[in-house]
Scaffold this motif. Structure first.
Motif, PDB file in Angstrom:
ATOM      1  N   THR A  87      -7.099  -1.797  -2.284  1.00  0.00           N
ATOM      2  CA  THR A  87      -6.371  -2.996  -1.879  1.00  0.00           C
ATOM      3  C   THR A  87      -4.921  -2.926  -2.342  1.00  0.00           C
ATOM      4  O   THR A  87      -3.996  -3.155  -1.556  1.00  0.00           O
ATOM      5  N   PHE A  88      -4.707  -2.599  -3.607  1.00  0.00           N
ATOM      6  CA  PHE A  88      -3.338  -2.545  -4.109  1.00  0.00           C
ATOM      7  C   PHE A  88      -2.594  -1.301  -3.616  1.00  0.00           C
ATOM      8  O   PHE A  88      -1.379  -1.317  -3.486  1.00  0.00           O
ATOM      9  N   PHE A  89      -3.318  -0.242  -3.298  1.00  0.00           N
ATOM     10  CA  PHE A  89      -2.695   0.925  -2.675  1.00  0.00           C
ATOM     11  C   PHE A  89      -2.144   0.526  -1.307  1.00  0.00           C
ATOM     12  O   PHE A  89      -1.016   0.867  -0.956  1.00  0.00           O
ATOM     13  N   LYS A  90      -2.942  -0.218  -0.537  1.00  0.00           N
ATOM     14  CA  LYS A  90      -2.509  -0.688   0.782  1.00  0.00           C
ATOM     15  C   LYS A  90      -1.296  -1.610   0.648  1.00  0.00           C
ATOM     16  O   LYS A  90      -0.328  -1.485   1.411  1.00  0.00           O
ATOM     17  N   ILE A  91      -1.330  -2.520  -0.320  1.00  0.00           N
ATOM     18  CA  ILE A  91      -0.199  -3.426  -0.536  1.00  0.00           C
ATOM     19  C   ILE A  91       1.046  -2.627  -0.907  1.00  0.00           C
ATOM     20  O   ILE A  91       2.130  -2.864  -0.378  1.00  0.00           O
ATOM     21  N   GLY A  92       0.906  -1.666  -1.810  1.00  0.00           N
ATOM     22  CA  GLY A  92       2.039  -0.842  -2.216  1.00  0.00           C
ATOM     23  C   GLY A  92       2.557   0.037  -1.095  1.00  0.00           C
ATOM     24  O   GLY A  92       3.754   0.303  -0.993  1.00  0.00           O
ATOM     25  N   LEU A  93       1.676   0.487  -0.221  1.00  0.00           N
ATOM     26  CA  LEU A  93       2.060   1.388   0.859  1.00  0.00           C
ATOM     27  C   LEU A  93       2.773   0.669   1.994  1.00  0.00           C
ATOM     28  O   LEU A  93       3.749   1.190   2.550  1.00  0.00           O
ATOM     29  N   PHE A  94       2.329  -0.515   2.324  1.00  0.00           N
ATOM     30  CA  PHE A  94       2.862  -1.195   3.498  1.00  0.00           C
ATOM     31  C   PHE A  94       3.874  -2.285   3.188  1.00  0.00           C
ATOM     32  O   PHE A  94       4.254  -3.040   4.073  1.00  0.00           O
ATOM     33  N   THR A  95       4.307  -2.395   1.966  1.00  0.00           N
ATOM     34  CA  THR A  95       5.302  -3.398   1.618  1.00  0.00           C
ATOM     35  C   THR A  95       6.631  -2.718   1.362  1.00  0.00           C
ATOM     36  O   THR A  95       6.761  -1.900   0.463  1.00  0.00           O
ATOM     37  N   ILE A  96       7.591  -3.082   2.171  1.00  0.00           N
ATOM     38  CA  ILE A  96       8.953  -2.585   1.988  1.00  0.00           C
ATOM     39  C   ILE A  96       9.805  -3.788   1.614  1.00  0.00           C
ATOM     40  O   ILE A  96       9.752  -4.818   2.267  1.00  0.00           O
ATOM     41  N   GLY A  97      10.556  -3.676   0.537  1.00  0.00           N
ATOM     42  CA  GLY A  97      11.416  -4.766   0.123  1.00  0.00           C
ATOM     43  C   GLY A  97      11.137  -5.264  -1.274  1.00  0.00           C
ATOM     44  O   GLY A  97      11.764  -6.198  -1.733  1.00  0.00           O
ATOM     45  N   GLY A  98      10.209  -4.664  -1.959  1.00  0.00           N
ATOM     46  CA  GLY A  98       9.981  -5.015  -3.349  1.00  0.00           C
ATOM     47  C   GLY A  98       8.938  -6.096  -3.548  1.00  0.00           C
ATOM     48  O   GLY A  98       8.199  -6.466  -2.634  1.00  0.00           O
TER      49      GLY A  98
ATOM     50  N   GLN B 281      -1.161 -12.501  -1.789  1.00  0.00           N
ATOM     51  CA  GLN B 281      -1.811 -13.803  -1.640  1.00  0.00           C
ATOM     52  C   GLN B 281      -3.009 -13.708  -0.700  1.00  0.00           C
ATOM     53  O   GLN B 281      -4.094 -14.199  -1.019  1.00  0.00           O
ATOM     54  N   GLU B 282      -2.833 -13.075   0.444  1.00  0.00           N
ATOM     55  CA  GLU B 282      -3.930 -12.958   1.411  1.00  0.00           C
ATOM     56  C   GLU B 282      -5.121 -12.199   0.823  1.00  0.00           C
ATOM     57  O   GLU B 282      -6.267 -12.642   0.924  1.00  0.00           O
ATOM     58  N   GLU B 283      -4.847 -11.061   0.198  1.00  0.00           N
ATOM     59  CA  GLU B 283      -5.934 -10.239  -0.344  1.00  0.00           C
ATOM     60  C   GLU B 283      -6.638 -10.916  -1.515  1.00  0.00           C
ATOM     61  O   GLU B 283      -7.867 -10.893  -1.608  1.00  0.00           O
TER      62      GLU B 283
ATOM     63  N   HIS C 298     -11.424 -13.670  -3.342  1.00  0.00           N
ATOM     64  CA  HIS C 298     -11.777 -14.656  -4.373  1.00  0.00           C
ATOM     65  C   HIS C 298     -11.552 -14.115  -5.779  1.00  0.00           C
ATOM     66  O   HIS C 298     -12.344 -14.367  -6.685  1.00  0.00           O
ATOM     67  N   TRP C 299     -10.452 -13.369  -5.961  1.00  0.00           N
ATOM     68  CA  TRP C 299     -10.142 -12.831  -7.281  1.00  0.00           C
ATOM     69  C   TRP C 299      -9.467 -13.874  -8.162  1.00  0.00           C
ATOM     70  O   TRP C 299      -9.621 -13.852  -9.381  1.00  0.00           O
ATOM     71  N   LEU C 300      -8.678 -14.761  -7.563  1.00  0.00           N
ATOM     72  CA  LEU C 300      -8.026 -15.858  -8.274  1.00  0.00           C
ATOM     73  C   LEU C 300      -7.990 -17.064  -7.347  1.00  0.00           C
ATOM     74  O   LEU C 300      -8.058 -16.907  -6.125  1.00  0.00           O
ATOM     75  N   SER C 301      -7.812 -18.234  -7.919  1.00  0.00           N
ATOM     76  CA  SER C 301      -7.571 -19.407  -7.085  1.00  0.00           C
ATOM     77  C   SER C 301      -6.098 -19.407  -6.687  1.00  0.00           C
ATOM     78  O   SER C 301      -5.269 -18.723  -7.300  1.00  0.00           O
TER      79      SER C 301
ATOM     80  N   PHE D 120       7.620  -6.786 -10.805  1.00  0.00           N
ATOM     81  CA  PHE D 120       6.724  -7.854 -10.387  1.00  0.00           C
ATOM     82  C   PHE D 120       5.381  -7.310  -9.899  1.00  0.00           C
ATOM     83  O   PHE D 120       4.325  -7.806 -10.277  1.00  0.00           O
ATOM     84  N   ALA D 121       5.418  -6.302  -9.037  1.00  0.00           N
ATOM     85  CA  ALA D 121       4.184  -5.766  -8.443  1.00  0.00           C
ATOM     86  C   ALA D 121       3.253  -5.204  -9.512  1.00  0.00           C
ATOM     87  O   ALA D 121       2.035  -5.405  -9.452  1.00  0.00           O
ATOM     88  N   VAL D 122       3.812  -4.528 -10.480  1.00  0.00           N
ATOM     89  CA  VAL D 122       2.993  -3.961 -11.556  1.00  0.00           C
ATOM     90  C   VAL D 122       2.395  -5.078 -12.399  1.00  0.00           C
ATOM     91  O   VAL D 122       1.203  -5.052 -12.728  1.00  0.00           O
ATOM     92  N   ASN D 123       3.196  -6.079 -12.729  1.00  0.00           N
ATOM     93  CA  ASN D 123       2.699  -7.192 -13.543  1.00  0.00           C
ATOM     94  C   ASN D 123       1.545  -7.919 -12.858  1.00  0.00           C
ATOM     95  O   ASN D 123       0.511  -8.186 -13.468  1.00  0.00           O
ATOM     96  N   ILE D 124       1.723  -8.238 -11.586  1.00  0.00           N
ATOM     97  CA  ILE D 124       0.699  -9.024 -10.909  1.00  0.00           C
ATOM     98  C   ILE D 124      -0.550  -8.191 -10.626  1.00  0.00           C
ATOM     99  O   ILE D 124      -1.666  -8.679 -10.727  1.00  0.00           O
ATOM    100  N   ALA D 125      -0.379  -6.919 -10.285  1.00  0.00           N
ATOM    101  CA  ALA D 125      -1.541  -6.050 -10.057  1.00  0.00           C
ATOM    102  C   ALA D 125      -2.341  -5.885 -11.349  1.00  0.00           C
ATOM    103  O   ALA D 125      -3.576  -5.954 -11.338  1.00  0.00           O
TER     104      ALA D 125
END
Length: 187
Positions: free
Chosen positions: A9-20, A29-31, A36-39, A57-62
């Motif tokens: 999941t996070f590989f996909k987010i990291g791969l397809f997100t351009i812009g930081g 948010q969608e994933e 149901h990992w968080l509310s 940010f991405a590292v912190n939240i992942a």
């Protein structure tokens, strides 16, 4: 199996997100909500915390989502997943940078991606604002404390241009004071 799911999941987010990191927020948010990992409220709260802690940010939240979901191994898998695509892309770009620098297609793709990145960042900002200012999901119930803190912080930012850490501490302090007053005298 959950560890692999977190990683992919996070590989996909990291791969397809351009812009930081800000551009990642809608995908995260969608994933996160779909799995149901968080509310939603917890996710919004951690977005704020993630922005005020050191590191990307991405590292912190992942790391946080992985730790909340599975523990230390989850944190490692989610963090590795979000970091690995960027690492691999940077290796490829470094190898072929000079030949790709003047490529018409590469320049066109980057030119076309700019508006999409702005749109993703705007969507993330809208999502965070609506959750912060309208906590019940209705535009009739307004979080006036949040609106006041935002207005004061924005005015201070435009007027004095304080260091971001001071602005974060100022806003956190106001939040503590206003919420304490609200709990003690209003509720």
């Amino acid at each position: 199996m959950i560890l692999l799911h977190l990683f992919l999941t996070f590989f996909k987010i990291g791969l397809f997100t351009i812009g930081g990191g800000y551009a990642m927020i809608p995908l995260i948010q969608e994933e996160v909500l779909q799995n149901h990992w968080l509310s939603f409220t917890d996710l919004i709260d951690f977005i704020a915390v993630s922005e005020s802690t050191p590191g990307p940010f991405a590292v912190n939240i992942a790391t946080y989502i992985g730790a909340e979901t599975v523990g230390i191994l989850g944190a490692v898998c989610a963090t590795a997943g979000v970091v690995l695509p960027s690492f691999l892309i940077i290796l490829l770009v470094a190898k072929w940078f000079l030949s790709m620098q003047e490529n018409h297609f590469v320049q066109g793709a980057l030119y076309g991606l700019r508006p999409a990145v702005v749109g993703l960042i705007a969507a993330a900002a809208f999502s965070v604002c609506t959750t912060s200012f309208f906590p019940e999901g209705s535009f009739t119930a307004v979080n006036w404390i949040g609106v006041c803190i935002f207005a004061l912080a924005l005015a201070l930012l435009l007027w004095k241009k304080p260091h971001p850490i001071l602005l974060i501490l100022f806003s956190a302090g106001l939040g503590i004071v206003f919420c304490t007053i609200q709990e003690r005298f209003i509720a």
